[in-house]
Design a protein around this motif. Sequence first.
Motif: not given
Length: 146
Positions: A2-6, A118-120, A125-127
């Motif tokens: 999954e691609k996530i962005e910050f 998914a496990e990370w 999202e917290k760090t």
Amino acid sequence: MEKIEFKTEINASPEQVWKILLGTDTYPKWTAAFAENSSVETDWQKGSKAIFGDGSGNGMVATIEENIPNKYLSIKHIGEIKDGKENLDVDWGPVFENYTLEEQGGKTTLLIDLNITAEWKDYFEKTWPKALAIVKELAEKPHLDT
């Protein structure tokens, strides 16, 4: 994967943000959000190997996929380090971690995007927001050019 962005907006130039992200003294400060004794061994040049460590013999093996100073950095994670030994035979790779810097109105928008398993997801999202807050704080501090 999954691609996530910050993303964060920093009241500093892209050059200053870049120095904080890759600086020998500043890199361990902002990456402490991920591991208290984090370190990196690389010259950050395109094609170079990078070893990201956690201070206890574990970490990641990567290559620098792209480096456009003050604009874009792409890191390709290809393996892990456990107890000081490299393992490139992983079932999750490669994983890309990208940094994009855009200047607008004297400020810099820093966008981090990465693909993860998914496990990370919860961990990142917290760090990542904690890490970006440190980058922002360091980059916005007054600096004396010597």
